[in-house]
Design a protein around this motif. Structure first.
Motif, PDB file in Angstrom:
ATOM      1  N   LEU A 175      70.327  42.722  49.804  1.00  0.00           N
ATOM      2  CA  LEU A 175      70.736  41.254  49.928  1.00  0.00           C
ATOM      3  C   LEU A 175      69.549  40.494  50.635  1.00  0.00           C
ATOM      4  CD1 LEU A 175      74.486  41.326  50.562  1.00  0.00           C
ATOM      5  CD2 LEU A 175      73.242  41.063  48.513  1.00  0.00           C
ATOM      6  N   CYS A 178      69.023  33.745  48.743  1.00  0.00           N
ATOM      7  CA  CYS A 178      70.241  32.930  48.640  1.00  0.00           C
ATOM      8  C   CYS A 178      71.263  33.837  47.968  1.00  0.00           C
ATOM      9  CB  CYS A 178      69.937  31.766  47.985  1.00  0.00           C
ATOM     10  SG  CYS A 178      71.348  30.611  47.660  1.00  0.00           S
ATOM     11  N   GLN A 179      72.409  33.980  48.704  1.00  0.00           N
ATOM     12  CA  GLN A 179      73.405  35.091  48.099  1.00  0.00           C
ATOM     13  C   GLN A 179      74.820  34.345  48.131  1.00  0.00           C
ATOM     14  OE1 GLN A 179      73.063  38.268  47.086  1.00  0.00           O
ATOM     15  NE2 GLN A 179      70.825  38.367  47.334  1.00  0.00           N
ATOM     16  N   THR A 180      75.656  34.756  47.362  1.00  0.00           N
ATOM     17  CA  THR A 180      77.127  34.183  47.344  1.00  0.00           C
ATOM     18  C   THR A 180      77.889  34.923  48.584  1.00  0.00           C
ATOM     19  OG1 THR A 180      77.900  35.959  45.844  1.00  0.00           O
ATOM     20  CG2 THR A 180      76.937  34.215  44.691  1.00  0.00           C
ATOM     21  N   ALA A 183      79.309  37.959  47.490  1.00  0.00           N
ATOM     22  CA  ALA A 183      78.366  39.239  47.703  1.00  0.00           C
ATOM     23  C   ALA A 183      78.235  39.748  49.214  1.00  0.00           C
ATOM     24  CB  ALA A 183      77.151  38.734  47.132  1.00  0.00           C
ATOM     25  N   ILE A 184      78.185  38.857  50.010  1.00  0.00           N
ATOM     26  CA  ILE A 184      78.189  39.079  51.451  1.00  0.00           C
ATOM     27  C   ILE A 184      79.410  39.913  52.081  1.00  0.00           C
ATOM     28  CG2 ILE A 184      77.836  38.443  53.770  1.00  0.00           C
ATOM     29  CD1 ILE A 184      76.263  35.970  52.357  1.00  0.00           C
ATOM     30  N   LEU A 204      77.311  29.314  48.853  1.00  0.00           N
ATOM     31  CA  LEU A 204      76.097  30.110  48.899  1.00  0.00           C
ATOM     32  C   LEU A 204      75.191  30.033  50.438  1.00  0.00           C
ATOM     33  CD1 LEU A 204      74.573  28.390  45.389  1.00  0.00           C
ATOM     34  CD2 LEU A 204      75.306  30.793  45.641  1.00  0.00           C
ATOM     35  N   GLU A 206      71.737  30.995  52.544  1.00  0.00           N
ATOM     36  CA  GLU A 206      70.278  31.278  52.631  1.00  0.00           C
ATOM     37  C   GLU A 206      70.368  32.280  53.416  1.00  0.00           C
ATOM     38  OE1 GLU A 206      67.138  32.171  51.795  1.00  0.00           O
ATOM     39  OE2 GLU A 206      67.563  30.868  50.540  1.00  0.00           O
ATOM     40  N   LEU A 211      69.815  40.416  55.183  1.00  0.00           N
ATOM     41  CA  LEU A 211      71.304  40.215  55.920  1.00  0.00           C
ATOM     42  C   LEU A 211      71.489  40.912  57.383  1.00  0.00           C
ATOM     43  CD1 LEU A 211      74.204  39.412  55.647  1.00  0.00           C
ATOM     44  CD2 LEU A 211      74.698  41.530  54.581  1.00  0.00           C
TER      45      LEU A 211
END
Length: 247
Positions: A175, A178-180, A183-184, A204, A206, A211
């Motif tokens: 990860l 930029c991730q949703t 997803a995190i 979203l 950044e 992570l």
């Protein structure tokens, strides 16, 4: 569960304590499940020798197939971790190791960890606390100064309200950027807007390079803040946040 603390394991230009912690987890993977690896920030003071920022690491493990490790397993675990640290030993470093069953971490160890974030302490201080609490604490080379941070890491890791999480379970480092938020969250991480103290469920984030959430209240939390919209961005675009790097 078992808490391992390591510190002062590197020198300028080496891989560092975080990478050593991951190597330890990898070496133990057949018998021990990693719950988390956390980097803890200790006092930065010119009187304290360190490579860069005086950080230490705690590793929380669970024995596979058993809810509680017996004395024989603990002795073997200490030997295995010691051997990994010896292989990684770099001349000029002063590594220390602390190993303690989670339920045996005393209030005195937790208080010692907190002291190390605000005071200059000595090896004698650390050894006295470890001896009273009957936990395994040793230096593995150089001046043995890393045993101070190793004990502090166990205290701070048990406290569950400090540090930056380097690894959760057996996750991969995939990860980035930029991730949703979903997803995190799938990695067991809660997302909090640091400006409003709101728990977020969509949008979203950044992340930049990786992570790197925090350990707060025995939960894994990524703190974010709202990014300013550019003039050419659509008002209907999903809310976008920037991850905040906290110690």
């Amino acid at each position: 569960m078992i808490l391992i603390g390591i510190d002062d394991t590197d020198v300028e230009g080496s891989k560092g304590t975080n990478q050593l912690a991951k190597a330890i987890v990898s070496e133990l993977a057949n018998e021990w499940k990693c719950e988390r690896i956390v980097r803890h920030q200790l006092l930065q003071d010119k009187r304290i020798p360190c490579t860069s920022r005086n950080g230490c690491a705690s590793i929380l493990l669970n024995a596979r197939g058993s809810s509680e490790a017996d004395e024989e397993q603990l002795i073997l675990l200490i030997h295995q971790v010691r051997e990994v640290m010896k292989k990684w030993f770099i001349k000029g470093s002063d590594p220390g190791l602390c190993v303690c069953p989670y339920e045996n971490v005393s209030d005195s160890i937790v208080k010692f960890g907190y002291r190390c974030q605000f005071e200059v302490v000595t090896q004698a201080d650390a050894l006295a606390v470890a001896d009273e609490a009957q936990v395994h604490l040793e230096g593995l080379g150089g001046s043995n100064g890393g045993l101070i941070g190793a004990l502090a890491a166990v205290g701070l890791g048990h406290r569950g309200n400090d540090g930056r999480v380097i690894q959760i379970g057996e996750w991969s480092e995939d990860l980035v950027g930029c991730q949703t938020i979903s997803a995190i969250q799938s990695r067991g991480v809660k997302v909090n807007n640091i400006n409003t103290d709101e728990w977020l469920s969509d949008g979203l984030v950044e992340l930049n390079k990786k992570l790197r959430p925090n350990l707060r209240g025995n939960e894994i939390v990524l703190y974010v803040q709202k990014q300013e919209r550019q003039q050419n961005e659509s008002i209907s675009q999903e809310p976008t946040y920037q991850a905040i790097k906290l110690p």
